[in-house]
Design an enzyme around this catalytic site. Structure first.
Site, short mmCIF file in Angstrom:
data_model
loop_
_atom_site.label_atom_id
_atom_site.label_comp_id
_atom_site.label_asym_id
_atom_site.label_seq_id
_atom_site.Cartn_x
_atom_site.Cartn_y
_atom_site.Cartn_z
N ASP A 66 -7.50 12.96 -25.32
CA ASP A 66 -7.58 11.34 -25.02
C ASP A 66 -6.93 10.60 -25.48
O ASP A 66 -8.32 10.67 -26.20
CB ASP A 66 -8.82 10.56 -23.92
CG ASP A 66 -9.68 9.46 -24.38
OD1 ASP A 66 -8.39 8.87 -24.24
OD2 ASP A 66 -10.34 9.36 -23.25
N LYS B 24 -3.34 0.35 -24.23
CA LYS B 24 -3.44 -0.51 -26.56
C LYS B 24 -2.20 -0.52 -27.10
O LYS B 24 -1.58 -1.35 -27.37
CB LYS B 24 -4.31 0.87 -26.48
CG LYS B 24 -5.88 0.76 -25.10
CD LYS B 24 -6.89 1.50 -25.72
CE LYS B 24 -8.04 1.59 -24.46
NZ LYS B 24 -9.26 2.57 -25.17
N ARG C 66 -2.58 -3.37 -18.37
CA ARG C 66 -4.04 -2.13 -17.91
C ARG C 66 -3.96 -1.12 -16.86
O ARG C 66 -3.41 -1.31 -15.69
CB ARG C 66 -4.75 -3.44 -17.45
CG ARG C 66 -5.55 -4.35 -18.41
CD ARG C 66 -6.57 -4.46 -18.40
NE ARG C 66 -7.82 -4.02 -18.91
CZ ARG C 66 -7.91 -4.47 -20.06
NH1 ARG C 66 -7.34 -5.60 -20.41
NH2 ARG C 66 -8.90 -3.79 -20.51
N TYR D 5 0.68 -1.67 0.40
CA TYR D 5 0.17 0.02 -0.34
C TYR D 5 0.79 1.20 0.02
O TYR D 5 1.93 1.59 0.53
CB TYR D 5 -1.22 -0.08 0.66
CG TYR D 5 -2.44 -0.07 1.10
CD1 TYR D 5 -3.28 0.79 0.59
CD2 TYR D 5 -3.00 -1.30 0.63
CE1 TYR D 5 -4.16 0.77 -0.09
CE2 TYR D 5 -4.77 -1.51 0.68
CZ TYR D 5 -5.18 -0.43 -0.31
OH TYR D 5 -6.59 0.00 -0.85
C1 LIG Z 1 -10.42 2.95 -24.15
C2 LIG Z 1 -10.71 3.86 -23.98
C3 LIG Z 1 -10.79 3.96 -22.56
C4 LIG Z 1 -11.07 4.09 -21.45
O1 LIG Z 1 -10.29 3.18 -20.55
P1 LIG Z 1 -10.31 1.93 -19.34
O2 LIG Z 1 -9.03 1.42 -19.24
O3 LIG Z 1 -11.26 1.12 -20.56
O4 LIG Z 1 -11.31 2.27 -19.05
C5 LIG Z 1 -11.58 6.16 -22.17
N1 LIG Z 1 -11.30 6.87 -23.28
C6 LIG Z 1 -10.63 6.86 -25.02
C7 LIG Z 1 -10.40 7.41 -26.15
C8 LIG Z 1 -10.71 4.96 -25.08
O5 LIG Z 1 -10.61 4.32 -26.21
#
Ligand SMILES: *Cc1c(COP(=O)(O)O)cnc(C)c1O
Length: 421
Positions: free
Chosen positions: A204, A233, A239, A58
């Site tokens: 984003d 990604k 993750r 933690y």
């Molecule tokens: C995948 C994605 C997210 C969310 O990510 P998570 O890890 O699934 O919560 C947010 N914004 C965009 C543009 C995404 O492609």
């Protein structure tokens, strides 16, 4: 070192069920052509860090300012992760603690908005993300959301509409970025609109952050006030989520993540992100990211040759949005038939889709994972061929199984990072 670990039973001994499922998933990931645009294969090194004892610790707070003792190693991990990400993207400030992309975005709302404030983002049906204010998301329930869309003729972002809506509704946050948009984002154009109305511009880059890191997609760093991203990604890390921002916003962002939204950071994930950031700073990763785009274009061209229709006519990045209407099949039954044939993607709405979101007209394809296996243009042509065979044999299960055999054979020649069968 004295340890009980070598006397402890392994997972296969203590829990054959879960062990068996994990093994089956390894095989599935190895034997299929994985084209879900948000997925990838992490390296063995990233997997190792993810599975480390850092998960036991933690460490609420930030390096040097924690609430519990025993932080010597976790501080070192987080400092290293931050400095590597900062260098990779040229960011003034980095927060690597968000648990994933959605919490990273939520922290941005918390940092800059009060409930009821107006926000603007690309609408979900046009390729935006839930967390940019879509109505079923908390971001659409607690905030007043004004989505913008794409042009009906080109299916590209309509910057005139963005500006018109922004001047009319004066959002506090203006989001750019999406999940099913195959074209380059014009960050300076969004900046100009945000400046006209005094909005915070949030880019984003969850989908394209690996391409941005490699210089294959323009970077919003230094243009947007805040940049959020997932780490799993195209960036090919564990993750997780992260927020990059200008120094002037550093305090607000950090306070929003902790204690505003989250408790203790996931240190094993932070370590794995540091590993991924080191990998992403190599020439090999630059070549990987360039190949993702080369492959997406090649796959798109091969599909066009076979009579498939692509939204916007092609791609600038790692993904393709395919309109299945000319093929006389809806997205969902096609995605299901593809899965039977060993090709995994997702059914997806297309802009102005006349069909429902649960049974839409399109599928979305991405090349990040197959490019991680070093598949190239030759394989993209082979995959397009498999995809055409699936369309013409959509109800022929024995032919779908034969295609699956061919897909498995193709995959067997391309090692998958992190998977030893
Ligand atoms: C995948 C994605 C997210 C969310 O990510 P998570 O890890 O699934 O919560 C947010 N914004 C965009 C543009 C995404 O492609």
């Amino acid at each position: 070192m004295t340890s009980t670990a070598n006397r402890e039973p392994s997972l296969s001994e203590t829990d054959a069920e879960i062990h068996g499922i994990i093994k089956a998933e390894e095989r599935r990931q190895f034997e299929s052509v994985r084209m879900i645009a948000s997925e990838n294969y992490v390296s063995r090194a990233v997997l190792e860090a993810t599975a480390s004892v850092l998960t036991n610790k933690y460490s609420e707070g930030y390096a040097g300012k924690r609430y519990y003792q025993g932080q010597v190693n976790c501080d070192a991990v987080e400092v290293l992760a931050c400095s590597r990400i900062q260098k990779l993207f040229g960011a003034e400030h980095v927060n690597v603690q968000p648990y994933s992309g959605s919490p990273a975005n939520l922290a941005v709302y918390l940092a800059f908005c009060k409930p009821g404030d107006t926000v603007m983002g690309l609408g979900l049906p046009a390729g935006g993300h839930l967390t940019h204010g879509w109505n079923v998301s908390i971001t659409g329930k607690y905030f007043k959301s004004v989505p913008y869309g794409v042009r009906p003729d080109t299916h590209r972002i309509d910057m005139d509409e963005v500006r018109k809506l922004a001047l009319e509704h004066r959002p506090r946050l203006l989001f750019c970025g999406g999940t099913a948009y195959a074209r380059t984002w014009d960050f300076p154009a969004f900046r100009a609109i945000a400046d006209e109305i005094g909005a915070i511009l949030v880019a984003d880059i969850a989908h394209v952050s690996g391409l941005v890191a490699a210089g294959v997609h323009p970077s919003p760093v230094g243009i947007a006030d805040v940049v959020t991203s997932t780490t799993h990604k195209t960036l090919r890390g564990p993750r997780g989520g992260m927020i990059l921002c200008k120094a002037t916003h550093a305090k607000d962002i950090d306070r929003a993540v902790f204690p505003g939204l989250q408790g203790g950071p996931h240190n094993h994930t932070t370590a794995a992100l540091a590993v991924a950031a080191k990998e992403a700073s190599t020439p090999a990763f630059k070549e990987y990211a360039a190949n993702i785009v080369v492959n997406a274009k090649a796959l798109g061209d091969a599909l066009l040759e076979r009579g498939f229709a692509l939204i916007t006519g092609g791609t600038d990045n790692h993904l393709l949005l395919v309109d299945m209407t000319p093929k006389g099949v809806a997205g969902k039954p096609y995605a299901q038939a593809l899965e039977r044939a060993g090709i995994v993607c997702n059914y997806n709405s297309i802009p102005f889709d006349p069909r429902k979101p649960f049974d839409p007209s399109g599928i979305r394809l991405g090349t990040p994972a197959i490019t991680s296996r070093a598949m190239g243009v030759t394989e993209m042509h082979a995959i397009a061929g498999f995809m055409e065979r699936v369309v013409t044999n959509i109800a022929n299960e024995s032919e779908l199984d034969r295609i699956r055999g061919d897909v498995r054979e193709l995959c067997s020649a391309f090692p998958a990072p992190g998977i030893l069968l």
